[in-house]
Design an enzyme around this catalytic site. Structure first.
Site, PDB file in Angstrom:
ATOM      1  CB  CYS A   5      -1.441  -0.771   1.674  1.00  0.00           C
ATOM      2  SG  CYS A   5      -3.004  -1.396   2.094  1.00  0.00           S
ATOM      3  CB  CYS A   9      11.860   1.655   6.504  1.00  0.00           C
ATOM      4  SG  CYS A   9      10.914   2.083   4.922  1.00  0.00           S
TER       5      CYS A   9
END
Length: 385
Positions: free
Chosen positions: A196, A346
């Site tokens: 998640c 990221c």
């Protein structure tokens, strides 16, 4: 001749309970006996997070007498948009203690048993055997297989679900009718399914799927209706569509099959090829803010590594970065200079945190994580290409 006086029997529900549960007692499938049965029931919830929160709240409100909660984490600010068991003042507290306080406020009839620990092969059987039904709210594959195997070995029904981005899945495993391994014989390769923290999750979806789990538990405890046994419910929240896939028990299943080969709990991290819990939480990863990173990059003499996938890089990236997807980092270490400071990024900081942890284990002690990833970079209105 003396007349024998009949012993007075205590009522099934007291006056307060009659009022509290009145709207569900009138359901013909519930009745007074059903409500009394719920008050005697014991349900174990694995994880006090996005799924465990709505499950615990609805089961407590319904009057399930004993609710065990297993979770080794503490409440973090990033939890609060979906983990509705935990209010803002609970930040930093053990999740099981936060859950206990919240549920006590919902219904004082309920006995909450907190297990502030990680579920492991060493403690799972001792914990699970005390309960009538088990609910899986964990977010990693080693724990999923561990919970499944423990339930099969102890003959406990398991209500399972998973959520990611805009999609949720739910099913129920009833002893003798198949298990998680029948549906998913092998875990996915490490890194294939994002967490998640990496893929994102909508809080309301947790509530929707968690409520379905709570319904499954209540039907199992009351022995009414049709559960999701041998059916996998798949809900696409973005499209508003629900479909059901039927599955069957596998007679060759190594755990619940006709000739099981797994008769005791195993090493599930080794079986899945991945850790059951985020090691970054136990070992802090050094981070740098987007503004600090921008200043460092402007001065030069620093490496910038993007560990996202190529399609993400094409969508938007920070100038001067080298694309090395997370899964390729171990085999492309030669492209990163251990003597030069490196900023790893990221989308939101999850994958890059793992990359920094890996690099530091290999001696790259000048690698740091871009806090919040490129999303935080864009939020700070810094330039991208």
């Amino acid at each position: 001749m003396a007349t024998k006086v009949r012993d007075e029997q205590a009522p099934l529900l007291n006056d307060t309970q009659m009022e509290r549960y009145g709207r569900q007692v009138i359901l013909e499938e519930m009745g007074l006996e059903g409500q009394a049965k719920l008050l005697r029931s014991k349900v174990l919830i694995i994880g006090a997070g996005g799924l465990g929160s709505p499950v615990a709240l609805y089961l407590a409100a319904a009057g399930v007498g004993t609710i065990g909660i297993v979770d080794g984490d503490r409440v973090d600010l990033s939890n609060l948009h979906r983990q509705i068991l935990h209010p803002t003042p609970a930040l930093g507290q053990a999740k099981t203690e936060s859950a206990r306080r919240t549920l006590a406020g919902v219904n004082p009839d309920v006995n909450v048993v907190p297990y502030q620990t990680l579920l492991t092969s060493a403690n799972a059987l001792d914990i699970v055997r005390e309960y009538d039904v088990v609910v899986n709210g964990s977010d990693n594959f080693p724990t999923r297989y561990l919970v499944n195997d423990a339930c099969v070995l102890l003959g406990k029904p398991l209500v399972d679900a998973s959520i990611l981005k805009w999609e949720g899945q739910a099913t129920t495993f009833v002893p003798g009718h198949g298990c998680y391994r029948c549906l998913f014989p092998t875990p996915p390769p490490p890194g294939m399914v994002p967490s998640c923290a990496e893929g994102g999750i909508l809080g309301a979806l947790c509530g929707h799927i968690g409520s379905r789990q709570a319904l499954e538990v209540l039907k199992l405890l009351l022995g009414v209706g049709d559960t999701l046994a041998n059916r996998l419910l798949i809900f696409d929240a973005l499209e508003g569509e629900t479909r059901v896939v039927r599955w069957s028990r596998n007679p060759e299943c190594p755990v619940c099959g006709d000739a099981p080969t797994i008769t005791a709990l195993i090493d599930y991290e080794q079986f899945c090829g991945m850790p059951a819990h985020d090691r970054a939480a136990a070992k802090p990863i050094p981070e740098i803010t987007p503004v600090e990173a921008h200043a460092r990059l402007e001065r030069g003499g620093i490496q910038l590594i993007d560990v996202r996938e190529p399609w993400e890089y094409e969508d938007a990236h920070i100038h001067g970065g080298r694309l090395i997807p997370l899964g390729q980092v171990p085999e492309r270490l030669s492209e990163i200079d251990p003597a030069t400071p490196a900023i790893i990024y990221c989308r939101s900081g999850g994958r890059s945190g793992k990359a920094v942890g890996l690099l530091r284990e290999r001696g790259y002690d000048k690698a740091v994580n871009l806090k919040g990833g490129i999303l935080a970079w864009i939020n700070a209105q810094l330039p991208t290409e």
